[in-house]
Design an enzyme around this catalytic site. Sequence first.
Site, mmCIF file in Angstrom:
data_model
loop_
_atom_site.group_PDB
_atom_site.id
_atom_site.type_symbol
_atom_site.label_atom_id
_atom_site.label_comp_id
_atom_site.label_asym_id
_atom_site.label_seq_id
_atom_site.Cartn_x
_atom_site.Cartn_y
_atom_site.Cartn_z
ATOM 1 N N HIS A 79 39.260 87.630 49.525
ATOM 2 C CA HIS A 79 38.966 86.374 50.546
ATOM 3 C C HIS A 79 39.446 86.782 51.846
ATOM 4 O O HIS A 79 40.611 87.078 51.975
ATOM 5 C CB HIS A 79 39.588 85.214 49.715
ATOM 6 C CG HIS A 79 39.405 84.895 48.559
ATOM 7 N ND1 HIS A 79 37.756 84.330 48.313
ATOM 8 C CD2 HIS A 79 39.598 85.017 47.374
ATOM 9 C CE1 HIS A 79 37.783 83.918 47.155
ATOM 10 N NE2 HIS A 79 38.843 84.390 46.512
ATOM 11 N N TYR A 94 37.641 83.011 59.530
ATOM 12 C CA TYR A 94 36.879 83.938 59.021
ATOM 13 C C TYR A 94 36.729 85.127 59.806
ATOM 14 O O TYR A 94 36.429 86.326 59.412
ATOM 15 C CB TYR A 94 35.704 83.792 58.480
ATOM 16 C CG TYR A 94 35.487 82.677 57.499
ATOM 17 C CD1 TYR A 94 36.378 82.624 56.308
ATOM 18 C CD2 TYR A 94 34.946 81.359 57.770
ATOM 19 C CE1 TYR A 94 36.231 81.807 55.212
ATOM 20 C CE2 TYR A 94 35.043 80.314 56.756
ATOM 21 C CZ TYR A 94 35.508 80.688 55.554
ATOM 22 O OH TYR A 94 35.643 79.588 54.735
HETATM 23 O O1 CA2 Z 1 38.056 83.176 52.624
HETATM 24 C C1 CA2 Z 1 37.149 83.634 52.174
HETATM 25 O O2 CA2 Z 1 36.671 84.577 51.967
HETATM 26 C C2 CA2 Z 1 36.310 82.604 51.225
HETATM 27 O O3 CA2 Z 1 35.723 83.190 50.011
HETATM 28 C C3 CA2 Z 1 34.966 82.049 51.991
HETATM 29 C C4 CA2 Z 1 34.131 80.827 51.406
HETATM 30 C C5 CA2 Z 1 35.238 79.960 50.986
HETATM 31 O O4 CA2 Z 1 34.385 78.757 50.320
HETATM 32 C C6 CA2 Z 1 36.244 80.349 50.255
HETATM 33 O O5 CA2 Z 1 36.909 79.230 49.577
HETATM 34 C C7 CA2 Z 1 37.048 81.368 50.793
HETATM 35 C C8 CA2 Z 1 33.281 80.591 52.538
HETATM 36 C C9 CA2 Z 1 32.391 81.528 53.037
HETATM 37 C C10 CA2 Z 1 31.607 80.735 54.151
HETATM 38 O O6 CA2 Z 1 31.897 81.524 55.406
HETATM 39 C C11 CA2 Z 1 30.941 81.093 56.342
HETATM 40 C C12 CA2 Z 1 31.308 81.918 57.560
HETATM 41 C C13 CA2 Z 1 30.915 81.499 58.803
HETATM 42 C C14 CA2 Z 1 29.904 80.565 58.925
HETATM 43 C C15 CA2 Z 1 29.653 79.784 57.965
HETATM 44 C C16 CA2 Z 1 30.157 79.915 56.512
#
Ligand code: CA2
Length: 150
Positions: free
Chosen positions: A98, A22
């Site tokens: 995303h 991310y």
């Molecule tokens: O890639 C993306 O932006 C997502 O929307 C992020 C979601 C995931 O479920 C999608 O499939 C794709 C997850 C967000 C969680 O982000 C975190 C970041 C750091 C620590 C914990 C969670």
Amino acid sequence: MRVLVLNGPNLNLLGSREPEIYGFETLADIEAGLRAHAADLDIEVEFIQSNHEGTMIDAIQSHRDWDGIILNPAGYTHTSIALADAIAGASAPVVEVHLSNVHKREAFRHHSYISPVAWGQVIGFGYRGYHAALDLLHSRYSAGGTGTSA
Ligand code: CA2
């Protein structure tokens, strides 16, 4: 021009874990960068993050006639018919963003309930995806409210 930036569950934790997926930016970093970009384009932006589906639906409803919504539905992308219904009821064009390239990841992330009701998607470019979404909405608005598709 008014744009809502709506981020879903767990995105408040950005920067704290899984930076290889991310990125290192926190949600506050992303917001600050996007606010500066929006100011350059003379766009009013509002940022909302919620871990609750109903709160996200309320946000879409209350901004349904804005000039655009940038939406990262996070995990609700792959589960929420209710969020898709809220978007279908909005006149605002929605860009689904995303951070990660969901198509390179687990199969359950390949399906989006949101994409059929979104204007378009920006996937896999990290925080830059939000900036691209803002530019695309700005172009659409400047062209009189239409894009390359309905
Ligand atoms: O890639 C993306 O932006 C997502 O929307 C992020 C979601 C995931 O479920 C999608 O499939 C794709 C997850 C967000 C969680 O982000 C975190 C970041 C750091 C620590 C914990 C969670």
